[in-house]
Design an enzyme around this catalytic site. Structure first.
Site, PDB file in Angstrom:
ATOM      1  N   PHE A  11       0.831  -1.201   0.000  1.00 40.93           N
ATOM      2  CA  PHE A  11       0.000   0.000   0.000  1.00 40.93           C
ATOM      3  C   PHE A  11       0.872   1.260   0.000  1.00 40.93           C
ATOM      4  CE2 PHE A  11      -1.801   2.955   3.352  1.00 40.93           C
ATOM      5  CZ  PHE A  11      -2.573   3.707   2.480  1.00 40.93           C
ATOM      6  N   LEU A  72      10.403  -0.426   3.315  1.00 39.92           N
ATOM      7  CA  LEU A  72       9.010  -0.449   3.790  1.00 39.92           C
ATOM      8  C   LEU A  72       8.586  -1.852   4.174  1.00 39.92           C
ATOM      9  CD1 LEU A  72       7.633   1.503   0.733  1.00 39.92           C
ATOM     10  CD2 LEU A  72       7.770   2.422   3.035  1.00 39.92           C
ATOM     11  N   TYR A  81       0.543 -10.401  13.976  1.00 41.30           N
ATOM     12  CA  TYR A  81       1.423 -10.379  15.161  1.00 41.30           C
ATOM     13  C   TYR A  81       0.978 -11.467  16.149  1.00 41.30           C
ATOM     14  CZ  TYR A  81       1.404  -5.439  13.602  1.00 41.30           C
ATOM     15  OH  TYR A  81       1.386  -4.288  12.882  1.00 41.30           O
ATOM     16  N   TYR A 146       5.793  -7.276  17.349  1.00 43.63           N
ATOM     17  CA  TYR A 146       5.998  -6.376  16.206  1.00 43.63           C
ATOM     18  C   TYR A 146       6.646  -5.080  16.682  1.00 43.63           C
ATOM     19  CZ  TYR A 146       4.563  -3.065  12.522  1.00 43.63           C
ATOM     20  OH  TYR A 146       4.531  -2.089  11.557  1.00 43.63           O
ATOM     21  N   ASN A 175      -1.383   5.158  11.394  1.00 40.99           N
ATOM     22  CA  ASN A 175      -2.606   4.725  10.706  1.00 40.99           C
ATOM     23  C   ASN A 175      -2.878   5.461   9.394  1.00 40.99           C
ATOM     24  OD1 ASN A 175      -2.867   4.024  13.730  1.00 40.99           O
ATOM     25  ND2 ASN A 175      -4.366   2.713  12.735  1.00 40.99           N
ATOM     26  N   ARG A 194      -6.784  -4.442   8.472  1.00 35.94           N
ATOM     27  CA  ARG A 194      -6.925  -3.407   9.501  1.00 35.94           C
ATOM     28  C   ARG A 194      -8.333  -2.819   9.525  1.00 35.94           C
ATOM     29  NH1 ARG A 194      -1.220  -1.083   7.695  1.00 35.94           N
ATOM     30  NH2 ARG A 194      -1.882  -2.258   5.871  1.00 35.94           N
ATOM     31  N   TYR A 288      -9.142 -11.462  17.374  1.00 37.91           N
ATOM     32  CA  TYR A 288      -7.776 -11.683  16.867  1.00 37.91           C
ATOM     33  C   TYR A 288      -7.185 -13.026  17.288  1.00 37.91           C
ATOM     34  CZ  TYR A 288      -7.418  -6.701  15.669  1.00 37.91           C
ATOM     35  OH  TYR A 288      -7.595  -5.452  15.121  1.00 37.91           O
TER      36      TYR A 288
HETATM   37  N1  UDP Z   1     -10.626  -2.877  15.394  1.00 34.29           N
HETATM   38  C1  UDP Z   1     -12.008  -2.949  15.534  1.00 34.29           C
HETATM   39  N2  UDP Z   1     -12.726  -3.616  14.572  1.00 34.29           N
HETATM   40  C2  UDP Z   1     -12.141  -4.185  13.482  1.00 34.29           C
HETATM   41  C3  UDP Z   1     -10.734  -4.123  13.340  1.00 34.29           C
HETATM   42  C4  UDP Z   1      -9.988  -3.450  14.332  1.00 34.29           C
HETATM   43  O1  UDP Z   1     -12.593  -2.442  16.505  1.00 34.29           O
HETATM   44  O2  UDP Z   1     -12.881  -4.743  12.641  1.00 34.29           O
HETATM   45  C5  UDP Z   1      -9.843  -2.078  16.377  1.00 34.29           C
HETATM   46  C6  UDP Z   1      -8.582  -2.689  16.949  1.00 34.29           C
HETATM   47  O3  UDP Z   1      -8.855  -3.472  18.094  1.00 34.29           O
HETATM   48  C7  UDP Z   1      -7.781  -1.435  17.325  1.00 34.29           C
HETATM   49  C8  UDP Z   1      -8.145  -0.464  16.199  1.00 34.29           C
HETATM   50  O4  UDP Z   1      -9.384  -0.933  15.668  1.00 34.29           O
HETATM   51  O5  UDP Z   1      -8.228  -0.909  18.558  1.00 34.29           O
HETATM   52  C9  UDP Z   1      -7.119  -0.315  15.106  1.00 34.29           C
HETATM   53  O6  UDP Z   1      -6.763  -1.585  14.653  1.00 34.29           O
HETATM   54  P1  UDP Z   1      -5.966  -1.836  13.297  1.00 34.29           P
HETATM   55  O7  UDP Z   1      -5.995  -3.297  13.022  1.00 34.29           O
HETATM   56  O8  UDP Z   1      -6.477  -0.975  12.202  1.00 34.29           O
HETATM   57  O9  UDP Z   1      -4.439  -1.428  13.541  1.00 34.29           O
HETATM   58  P2  UDP Z   1      -3.525  -0.831  14.710  1.00 34.29           P
HETATM   59  O10 UDP Z   1      -3.737   0.644  14.736  1.00 34.29           O
HETATM   60  O11 UDP Z   1      -3.901  -1.479  16.022  1.00 34.29           O
HETATM   61  O12 UDP Z   1      -2.158  -1.202  14.266  1.00 34.29           O
END
Ligand code: UDP
Length: 341
Positions: A11, A72, A81, A146, A175, A194, A288
């Protein structure tokens, strides 16, 4: 400049490649295991090579004579993870360390992407690159492997810099979202990509939007165009040498529950339709697997990057809407899972 872009097919990589191609002054070689996201992206100053960063001979061949390596290569996905911690360590530490060692041996500048996750659990209202403590959760919560791998890599680069053996820049992205992020998933999928991609999938399929632990955690979302602009700034600016930079937009902080509401609202605005998706709360372990620990994130302090002349230009609504537009327009041709980059 002659640039080797490792992870060019991901990406971030595909967007950075595009931005560099548009700057005719650079010659870029991009390495990745796949190039789906580079579809339609190319130019006389860009060459794509299919390969794995773990193939040291290939990396060495490609790096011969380059001025800068932009690395990257990463698994940037909490689901991995938790389920494949050793694979995460292998790629995010061992492979990236080999790249750094190579840059040291051949006197090549290195721009290394790290992660906002190195900050771990926040102890302060903002994150400052050279002052905030980095607080990881327990070893038995393997989510942190990670962040720990990236943190150790950063410490090695810093030590090389101290000894005058490496000209490095470390970028900690917060993000970043935009076109070509991750992939869509069928309704009801847990784990996988994500949060943005999960919520987008839910809107398109009518499946549930899962709020992990109630969706109380915060994140700051960064527009991909602001991220690529930051890379160009760092590439050109002498003040980026031997420095660590947060790359994010402090004004774009929102809870995950808030993101769900915003995306529902934008979906209606952009399509004129109402999605059947419902909000469903779920525990981190159920979503997860065991070993996940959720973390709140506070907005980054980006004054170091601002001091180089960079400024985040996209507010939250535009950032999320622009990413959604891509998926709404290309929902049937989204590349299939590619977790690296
Ligand atoms: N999350 C959520 N629903 C989803 C996927 C992720 O509530 O369908 C939450 C996750 O628990 C975290 C946040 O969204 O609190 C961001 O998660 P992400 O996987 O995007 O990446 P991170 O910022 O943790 O690396």
């Amino acid at each position: 400049m002659h640039i080797l872009l490792l992870g060019a097919g991901g990406f971030l990589g595909s967007h950075i490649a595009e931005a560099l191609i548009n700057q005719a002054a650079h010659d870029v070689v991009g390495l990745d295991i796949d190039d789906d996201k580079l579809d339609g992206i190319g130019g006389p100053n860009f060459r794509f090579v299919r390969g794995d960063v773990r193939d040291a001979t290939q990396v060495e061949e490609l790096a011969a004579g380059v001025d800068v390596v932009v690395d990257l290569v990463s698994y940037a996905n909490p689901s991995i993870y938790v389920t494949q911690p050793l694979e995460v360590f292998d790629l995010n530490f061992r492979s990236n360390l080999a790249v750094a060692d190579f840059c040291v041996a051949h006197d090549i500048r290195l721009i290394q992407f790290s992660t906002s996750e190195v900050y771990g659990r926040p102890l302060e209202p903002t994150y400052r690159e050279d002052a905030s403590p980095l607080v990881m959760g327990p070893v038995t919560k393997q989510r942190w492997i990670y962040a720990a791998a990236k943190q150790l890599l950063e410490r090695v680069l810093h030590a090389y810099g101290l000894e005058g053996r490496l000209d490095y820049t470390i970028i900690r992205p917060f993000n970043v979202i935009g076109s070509r992020l991750d992939y869509l998933v069928p309704a009801g999928t847990v784990g996988g990509p994500r949060v943005f991609s999960h919520f987008m999938s839910a809107l398109l399929t009518g499946g549930p939007m899962y709020l992990v632990n109630g969706g109380e955690a915060h994140r700051s979302f960064t527009h991909i165009a602001d991220a690529t602009a930051a890379v160009l700034t760092v590439l050109e600016h002498p003040g980026a040498s031997k420095q660590i930079f947060n790359l994010g937009n402090p004004a774009n902080d929102i809870s995950i529950r808030g993101l769900a509401a915003l995306m529902r609202e934008l979906y209606e605005e952009l399509t004129g339709a109402t999605s059947a998706t419902e909000l469903v709360e779920i525990s981190g372990d159920d979503f997860y697997g065991e070993g996940y620990e959720d973390t709140n994130r506070v907005p980054p302090d980006v004054s170091k990057l601002r001091a180089l002349g960079w400024e985040p230009r996209h507010d939250l609504r535009t950032t999320v809407a622009d990413a959604m537009r891509y998926y709404l327009g290309a929902a049937n041709s989204i590349p299939q899972p590619s977790e690296t980059g």
